[in-house]
Structures are given as C-alpha cells and as structure tokens.
Design an enzyme around this catalytic site. Structure first.
Site, PDB file in Angstrom:
ATOM      1  N   ARG B  53       0.874  -1.172   0.000  1.00  0.00           N
ATOM      2  CA  ARG B  53       0.000   0.000   0.000  1.00  0.00           C
ATOM      3  C   ARG B  53       0.906   1.215   0.000  1.00  0.00           C
ATOM      4  O   ARG B  53       2.123   1.107   0.121  1.00  0.00           O
ATOM      5  CB  ARG B  53      -0.990   0.022   1.164  1.00  0.00           C
ATOM      6  CG  ARG B  53      -0.750  -0.894   2.306  1.00  0.00           C
ATOM      7  CD  ARG B  53       0.455  -0.526   3.107  1.00  0.00           C
ATOM      8  NE  ARG B  53       0.382   0.869   3.482  1.00  0.00           N
ATOM      9  CZ  ARG B  53       1.394   1.648   3.727  1.00  0.00           C
ATOM     10  NH1 ARG B  53       2.636   1.176   3.635  1.00  0.00           N
ATOM     11  NH2 ARG B  53       1.245   2.904   4.067  1.00  0.00           N
ATOM     12  N   GLY B  54       0.300   2.412  -0.109  1.00  0.00           N
ATOM     13  CA  GLY B  54       1.089   3.629  -0.227  1.00  0.00           C
ATOM     14  C   GLY B  54       1.197   3.969  -1.702  1.00  0.00           C
ATOM     15  O   GLY B  54       1.547   3.098  -2.521  1.00  0.00           O
ATOM     16  N   ASP B 244      -2.363  10.189  -1.511  1.00  0.00           N
ATOM     17  CA  ASP B 244      -2.598   9.170  -2.536  1.00  0.00           C
ATOM     18  C   ASP B 244      -2.905   9.786  -3.884  1.00  0.00           C
ATOM     19  O   ASP B 244      -2.782   9.134  -4.924  1.00  0.00           O
ATOM     20  CB  ASP B 244      -3.729   8.247  -2.097  1.00  0.00           C
ATOM     21  CG  ASP B 244      -3.317   7.495  -0.852  1.00  0.00           C
ATOM     22  OD1 ASP B 244      -3.402   8.082   0.248  1.00  0.00           O
ATOM     23  OD2 ASP B 244      -2.867   6.350  -0.976  1.00  0.00           O
TER      24      ASP B 244
END
Lengths: 364, 364
Positions: B53-54, B244
């Site tokens: 994630r990220g 994001d």
C-alpha cells in the site's frame, strides 16, 4: 431501558440494601456480566478501571460508593477520607466531585449512625432519580432540534453523528446525547446514527452500537477518522455528544477526539450540540482548555485491543511491543465551536450568558 | 532501508527475473514475510488486498504487474486488458494509473516480444529508481523546514505528527512524509514523531512505528483522536503526511482522518505539510473533494482488528456482530488547509500557481 424486553439500568441497589450491582461495561457487547460492589474500594475500582463510565453514571456510582462507606463506618474521619479517595478515582468527570459533595453534606447533617445510613441511602437514590429525570428532559428539549431537520428534509432520514457513549449506559436512563435520538425514534422520526468507534476503548462500537441495536435504532459504526469525510459529503445532519465536564463559559471536555469532530462540523456548517445534565457543569473554571484536568491513562489501552475471537474474549497487541504509546482520555472543545447545550431545562447558547440564563442560581 | 542492519526494500525483482518479491505488509510488525508475485493477477491481489500500500509503492507494484503480464504474453490485446485490470485494483492512488500508463507506452514502443520484455523490465526498474530518488529529494527539500523549527526551539525536540504510513514501506526508500524526518535525524536534529495509529488498518501503529523503531527514531503511538488535544497544548510543531492523489489545485486525498488533522493544525496555527513525488499529482482534476474517487472498502476491516495474542496473529471482533459498519478509506484535505507541498523539486504553495510553478511542463 429495555434490553431484550427486560428493564435494566447500569446500576442498582440490591434488595439486601448492602450490595450495589453494576453492569461490567468492559465486557460489552460480547458478555453481559453483573458485578457486585460491597465496599467503597469496590466502587473506586469500578470507576477507575472503567467497569462503569460516563459522567452521570460515574456520579451515581460515586454516590453509592459513599453509601457503602457509610454502611461500614459512620464516623466523620473515616467518611471524609473515603469521600476523598472516591473523588480521586478519576480526574475529569466533574459529576464525581458533585455527587460525593452532595452525599457528604446530606450524611453529616444526621447525627446518629442510623440516621447517616438512612440519609446516604435516600440521597444516593435521589441523585439516581435526578439523573434519570435530567436525561428524560434532555430528550424532551433535544427532540425539536431533530424534528426540525426532519421537517427540512421532508421527512427524510436524519443522520446524527455521535462520539463515544453518552447513552443510557453512561447515565441511568435515556442517556444524554442519545436521549433526543430515542425521543425522535419514539416520535416516529426516521433517524440514523453514525457511531464513532471511539478509540482506544471503543465505547462507540462496543456500547453505543449495542445500545442502539438493542433499541432497534438504525446505526453504522465508523472509525473515528471518518466523520470529516461524511460531513464534507452531506452525510451528517447534526453532531450530538455528551461531556464529562463543561465550564460555565461553555468549553466542553469530552472523550478524546470530540474536538476534531467539532472542527469538522464547523468547517461544514453542521450543528454541533452537547447534551448534559446540570451536574456536569463546572461553575468554577473559566478556561476549559487550560483549566480542565485531562486524565492520562495506561498506554496499554492504546497498544492492546480486546474483542471476540470465536466465543472467547481475547486481547491482541497492535504496534511493535517496544513502541511507546500515550493515552490522553479527553479533549476540550472550545465554546466557539459548540452550537448549543441541551440540558434538562432547555437548549442554550454555548456562553456564560446562555448557560447562566438557564441556571441563574449559579450566577455571580 | 536498513532493517536490523540489512538493506531491504518493500519490493524487488528476484534474480530469476520472473518473480517479483514483496514484503506482506498485512502481517507487520509481528511477522516479516516475503511474498512472491509471478503473474499480473498476483500483483492485482497484492494491491487490492493491501499486501502493499502507499501511493508510490502501489505504482511500482503496478509497474511490475505490467512486467509480469508482458512475460506471459506480449500481444497488444492481452496487455491492454491486463493493464486495465491492474488499474482497477484500487481507485484512489493516482500513481497506479500513472505507472501503468508509463509502462504501456514503453512496452508498445517495441515491436518484437523480446523487445517488449526488455522495455518492460527497463521501465519498471526506471520507475522504481525514479520513486526512490524522488523520496530522497523530498528529504533534502523538507529538511530545512524541520531545521528551522529546531533552531527556533533552541535545538529542543521537534515534534512531528504523522497520519498513516508514508514511510519507505509505502514507497521504495526514505518514504515521502518520513523522508524529512530521516534526513533530520541524520543531520543530528532532535526529532520525535507522534504516530497516529490510523484506523481501521492501523498502518501508523503497525508500520510507521515499526519503521521508525527499526531506524531508531523517537516516536509515540497515539489514537487518531489524540492529535487535536496535543496541538491545543503545544505538543506538535508540524504535521507531515503523504497523499494518494493531489489535484493540480492543491486538494490532497490521503488516508481517512487526514482532513481532521489539517483542521486542527489550522485551528492551532501549526504548519501542515504534504510530501509527495510528482507522480502523485493528478493533472486533470480541479476540485478534489468533488472529483477524487474515494474507495469504500469491506466494513469487516472496521469491525475486526488483527494483532498478536501470545505468539499468534489473531483477529478479534469489536462491535456487536450484527451492527453495520462503513469503511471509507480516504478523505480530501482542501488546499486552503495545506501549508505547502514538499516535492522532489522543492517546496511550493498549495495552489495551482505554486504547483505549476515547480512543474511548468504540466501548465496549460
């Protein structure tokens, strides 16, 4: 309140008149256990370790703690010491100090041991009835606010966001923040509650969700992070919270994170109301952010989470074991962010003028 | 980055050049497991189910997902379909679309199968190197901001608050929000990080705390509710978060709850900076609150929490089993609440003018 058709309160005096019974709220919603308090030490432990919580219920438990002390020893010196120990059980909820002081002035007004016991019993029952009636009246006065939104939405669903548990589990009956919601449901209004889970102890997801579910009120559990997004997208009509101590100027201490919801409500022009009985006002503090003592609790409450694994309660560690944590239990929402207070006497503006207008007997 | 003295990245291509290896971040900090990706479907699962994630790491994983697709079949029709499926794995991180588009234009520039494989390998490695270098430069440009606070405090401890994990685990090296912190630590500045636990998936308490602990940086895990209180009491000098997707006008989508911290920072005059590589800018959306798609994930992520019980990972249920939950993964912080962006080219104001000043090639 009714739980599965049975009337229940979070605290009551047993028929033997020597035992106080409480629901152990640490175990809800997965276990419903009743705990017996027989000594003032039992009451202190129940308050400190949060078998019971919520400002009004802490006050009622403290009152019964004084009653249990009087049962043991009617002597002034013992009672004053016990009263001070009970007051020190938790620092933030002002109802604790208020209830103990009320109990002590009643008790010392009687001269003989039997009279002191009778006074203590009568006063504790009186405080209990006072808080139940206060909450009922908060419902009566808060209902028009929800009704008004419902009308504006043409009878559409009213979305209330609440933080922590200010329901009947935190009080005696009805709750503070939930009283207008229960009143709205009874009045046939279509109401739905966004329930902040309320880390670290999850009083929202554990207690408020359980209460609302048992009553049959529509609700959705969300993380404490979610409220701002919901407000930005028109999914919240009103924020309704309780408080552990509110200054006479209108600064409201409540469960940590409440201030963040107040900021988001302001940023999105959403009404933010605080519901409280008069016993939660602090008539001595002017600046809430500077003056209200904020309890710092065990960091393990942040690092460990309890819940149900299979049919067993289990505690799990989230961060690395050696990472430090901090656990501030409350924050203070400045009066400027509060749309108004809902009290047993009506709704008022979040200001000294507004509050003392409803409670002139405390005016200077 | 170094973990227990060993250099590690969250993603790398195995020596066989057919297997991509990732750290399964769902299991951290309690288990360190490496997962193998051999097909584009593996990459999609790793992104969708949040093994990785990220925003930057999602982009790099997507790039290697395209590489794995090219290894399987070099045909246009297959590749376009695979690219679209990879793009659909998660909706919010714009790096995902950016990386896949970059991969596809490189791949289709080659005519023969062997050329396409070589292009895909070269481009995926290039994107990886680009993101690592971007993060290094974010550290270089962010360092003066921390240095400045340190100087104003006479060398006293600088307290940075961060939300979620925008560390090297979310990127390739250094991280985005953490890059200036690592740079400050290297420069001998006394820095301490308040780590928001970041419900529901606890990327703060699980990942950021682990990263900072392994690097030896002082940190304290707090609930997401605590930041406002800390800011009211002068315990936060600066907020530093990742993003994001950020519009060219400066609205920044980040993990749900970021907006609440931005509001609190503004209310307490605390600088709120967003760190990002240029790959996270969305050059097509003007209004972030209205225009950035916000992923809604499985409500079970809110209702169940995983952690360590004894030496086993265990999942526990928090609310009543039949209480509904909602799980919005991101929120958008409007540009007006952002003090500035820290990018690989420098720091800029949170406005179209500021952003396009640094990245004039995207100016209209």
């Amino acid at each position: 309140m009714k739980v599965d058709g049975k009337d229940i309160r979070p605290i009551w005096l047993d028929e033997d008149e020597k035992t106080v019974k409480i629901i152990d709220q640490r175990l809800l919603p997965h276990q419903f256990a009743v705990e017996e308090l027989k000594t003032p030490e039992d009451a202190i432990r129940a308050i400190r370790d949060m078998y019971v919580r919520g400002a009004p219920l802490i006050g009622v438990t403290a009152a019964y703690g004084v009653y249990l002390a009087v049962l043991q020893d009617q002597d002034d010196i013992y009672l004053i010491d016990a009263a001070n120990r009970i007051k020190a059980a938790r620092p933030t909820a002002v109802n604790l100090m208020w209830a103990v002081d009320k109990m002590m002035s009643a008790v010392v007004s009687a001269d003989d041991p039997a009279g002191r016991i009778a006074e203590a019993k009568r006063t504790a029952a009186g405080i209990t009835a006072f808080e139940a009636e206060n909450c009922r009246m908060i419902g009566v006065h808060g209902l028009p606010l929800i009704k008004d939104i419902s009308r504006k939405k043409g009878g559409g669903e009213v979305n209330v966001l609440t933080h922590c548990n200010a329901g009947w589990l935190a009080c005696v009956e009805y709750g503070t923040a939930t009283a207008p919601v229960y009143a709205a449901a009874e009045a046939g209004i279509d109401v739905h509650v966004w329930v902040d889970e309320t880390r670290p102890l999850n009083q929202g997801s554990r207690l408020t969700a359980w209460e609302l579910g048992k009553y049959g009120i529509k609700h959705t559990v969300i993380t404490d992070n979610a409220g701002g997004h919901l407000m930005q997208h028109g999914m919240v009509d009103m924020v309704l919270v309780g408080t552990d101590r509110t200054t006479y100027t209108g600064d409201a201490a409540n469960k940590i994170g409440t201030y963040l919801k107040a900021l988001a409500a302001r940023d999105n022009n959403i009404p933010f109301f605080v519901a409280l009985p008069s016993s939660t006002f602090d008539w001595t503090i002017r600046d809430g952010v500077a003056g209200i003592p904020i309890e710092e609790r065990d960091p393990c409450e942040v690092k460990y989470v309890s819940g149900l694994a299979g049919d067993q309660l289990q505690t799990v560690l989230i961060p690395p074991e050696n990472s430090p944590a901090a656990n501030f239990a409350f924050d203070v929402t400045p009066a400027r962010l509060v749309s108004g207070f809902i009290t047993e006497r009506g709704v008022c503006e979040a200001s000294e003028k507004g509050i003392k207008g409803l409670f002139p007997e405390y005016g200077s």
